[in-house]
Design a protein around this motif. Structure first.
Motif, mmCIF file in Angstrom:
data_model
loop_
_atom_site.group_PDB
_atom_site.id
_atom_site.type_symbol
_atom_site.label_atom_id
_atom_site.label_comp_id
_atom_site.label_asym_id
_atom_site.label_seq_id
_atom_site.Cartn_x
_atom_site.Cartn_y
_atom_site.Cartn_z
ATOM 1 N N SER A 310 0.809 -1.217 0.000
ATOM 2 C CA SER A 310 0.000 0.000 0.000
ATOM 3 C C SER A 310 0.844 1.269 0.000
ATOM 4 O O SER A 310 0.382 2.318 -0.448
ATOM 5 C CB SER A 310 -0.938 0.008 1.224
ATOM 6 O OG SER A 310 -0.197 0.115 2.428
ATOM 7 N N MET A 365 -5.691 0.236 -1.918
ATOM 8 C CA MET A 365 -4.436 0.736 -2.487
ATOM 9 C C MET A 365 -3.432 -0.406 -2.655
ATOM 10 O O MET A 365 -2.671 -0.440 -3.627
ATOM 11 C CB MET A 365 -3.830 1.829 -1.593
ATOM 12 C CG MET A 365 -4.678 3.094 -1.480
ATOM 13 S SD MET A 365 -5.140 3.816 -3.063
ATOM 14 C CE MET A 365 -6.841 3.241 -3.219
ATOM 15 N N SER A 369 -1.742 -1.830 -6.212
ATOM 16 C CA SER A 369 -0.291 -1.732 -6.366
ATOM 17 C C SER A 369 0.152 -2.539 -7.590
ATOM 18 O O SER A 369 -0.397 -3.617 -7.857
ATOM 19 C CB SER A 369 0.395 -2.275 -5.109
ATOM 20 O OG SER A 369 1.792 -2.261 -5.236
ATOM 21 N N PRO A 372 -1.486 2.542 -7.449
ATOM 22 C CA PRO A 372 -2.658 2.965 -6.686
ATOM 23 C C PRO A 372 -3.077 4.385 -7.056
ATOM 24 O O PRO A 372 -2.435 5.047 -7.873
ATOM 25 C CB PRO A 372 -2.168 2.895 -5.236
ATOM 26 C CG PRO A 372 -0.704 3.162 -5.337
ATOM 27 C CD PRO A 372 -0.271 2.535 -6.642
ATOM 28 N N ILE A 384 -2.007 8.532 2.059
ATOM 29 C CA ILE A 384 -1.763 7.153 2.516
ATOM 30 C C ILE A 384 -1.138 7.143 3.905
ATOM 31 O O ILE A 384 -1.475 6.298 4.748
ATOM 32 C CB ILE A 384 -0.890 6.370 1.503
ATOM 33 C CG1 ILE A 384 -0.929 4.868 1.807
ATOM 34 C CG2 ILE A 384 0.548 6.862 1.492
ATOM 35 C CD1 ILE A 384 -2.271 4.229 1.632
#
Length: 454
Positions: A310, A365, A369, A372, A384
């Motif tokens: 993420s 997210m 990948s 994202p 994030i």
């Protein structure tokens, strides 16, 4: 309340998961020198779940032979084992054994299993021991438990674990005399890992010292005069009361406004459960334990297993900021709970949904990948990192709320609290292991090269 007791409770809590948390943050250095390489995290996941035999044994003893097993001797054993195992790890983590014609890090894996037993068993022994102290010290214990992840992370940050510098691949390859392929003028970047400021052996010695501090704090919590006086002055917290004195202690305890559970009139008319002191109905208890298992599955297994997926697409700095600030958010949530305690089940449910929403964004997210949302934007990096902080902050607060609620329900409630924590973590880990390690549904982002459509 005694400041010394608060400090001791915090130091005692730091020993709960410091060993395994330390192993995880040191992985980037460890995997470079062992034959298992980056397969080690998968092995660690299996070992940690196997180590749940410790909590299972303790929980079954409390269920079928109540009163036979004293928490204090068990804590002495597991903390002592933690001190020895981390000390041996410092000297034997690189040693290998030939099995079936190939090398394996048997000492590292065996010692990691023992440390997993220590930390998993702490969930069902440390919390019930805190029953002997006033409720305010339980929140301090949770602060220490949060610091068990933050302190190793900060030490690893000082050590320089996993710090990456991105350099032009042509410059890197030009220093390699055996490389016959010319990449001059290439825009490709190569990740160069920075050398650590001190060795892995020193880091494991630090973990051993932390376990010694935990052991000393536990001894002082048992025998220091100021702690003993506090325990004796409050009848509610004595484990050796006669029935008459116990009722008197409970009566005194009920007069403290802060300790009254927040129950609505509708809840008050519902039939009470026989669990603990009967404060909550059976439906309430199912809800509390379900939330506890769900929250620990997310925070201890599901989301940590996809953290790199993420965050890394946004860059190495985003990954380290998210990991460090999320570790800071845990003890901060405990401090907030100390200043603003609540026992509202409605608020707990709302906060759980709030934190789960952030967890869903993180999972999305990770699934997207290496490309994202907002991957090429500084705003995406901020988002994030902020989402990781709010995720840990909200669900850590939920865990403290549940710990305080079950603490008021008695010793057995805290034993079951620890058991459900481990159960939720185990289910989360078992669910994510095949998705991440077997089917490889998540694709890692490159810390230096992220090629995604604008």
């Amino acid at each position: 309340m005694s400041l010394l007791t608060h400090v001791l409770a915090c130091l005692f809590g730091m020993g709960s998961w410091v060993a395994i948390n330390g192993m995880w943050v040191e992985l980037p250095l460890v995997v470079q020198e062992i034959p298992e390489g980056w397969h080690l995290p998968s092995y660690l996941t299996v070992l940690i779940q196997t180590a749940n035999i410790g909590p299972l044994f303790i929980t079954l003893m409390h269920r079928f032979r109540p009163g036979v097993l004293d928490d204090r001797p068990v804590i002495y054993c597991i903390v002592g084992l933690g001190v020895i195992a981390t000390f041996l790890l410092a000297f034997f983590w690189r040693h290998t054994v030939t099995i079936g014609g190939s090398l394996h890090s048997v000492p590292l894996l065996v010692l990691s299993f023992l440390l997993s037993v220590v930390d998993c068993t702490s969930s069902v022994t440390f919390l019930p021991f805190m029953m002997r102290l006033r409720p305010q010290y339980l929140t301090t214990y949770f602060v220490g438990e949060g610091l068990s992840g933050l302190v190793p992370a900060l030490v690893a940050l000082i050590q320089g674990v996993g710090v990456v510098h991105c350099q032009d691949a042509s410059l890197v390859d030009s220093t390699n005399k055996t490389n016959n392929f010319t990449v001059a003028g290439s825009s490709e970047l190569k990740a160069i890992y920075q050398s650590a400021k001190f060795s892995t052996q020193v880091f494991f010695m630090f973990l051993s010292a932390m376990m010694v501090v935990c052991l000393v704090a536990f001894i002082l919590l048992n025998y220091h005069p100021s702690v003993a006086r506090e325990r004796k002055n409050d009848l509610y917290f004595s484990g050796d009361l006669t029935p008459g004195n116990r009722e008197q202690g409970l009566s005194l305890h009920a007069q403290t406004p802060e300790q009254k559970p927040m129950i609505s009139p509708l809840e008050a008319r519902a039939p009470r459960s026989s669990f603990g002191k009967g404060t909550y109905s059976n439906i309430d208890l199912v809800f509390i334990f379900a939330v506890l298992a769900w929250v620990n599955a997310l925070t201890n297994a599901v989301l940590p297993s996809v953290q790199s997926y993420s965050c890394l697409p946004y860059g190495n700095k985003a990954y380290h900021l998210a990991a460090t600030m999320a570790a800071v958010a845990n003890p901060v949530a405990c401090f907030i709970a100390m200043c603003m305690p609540t026992r509202s089940l409605m608020f707990m449910g709302f906060l759980t949904m709030f934190g789960t929403g952030f967890g869903a964004y993180i999972m999305a997210m990770a699934a997207l990948s290496p490309c994202p949302l907002l991957v090429h934007s500084a705003f995406g990096t901020v988002v994030i990192v902020l989402v990781w902080i709010l995720f840990v902050l909200s669900l850590s607060y939920v865990k403290v709320i549940i710990g305080v609620i079950l603490r008021d329900e008695g010793h057995s409630a805290l034993v079951w609290c620890g058991a459900v924590v481990q159960l939720g973590s185990m289910v989360g880990a078992i669910s994510m292991f095949p998705l991440v390690s077997v089917y490889k549904l998540f694709k890692s982002g490159d810390a230096c090269n992220t090629k995604c459509p604008m």
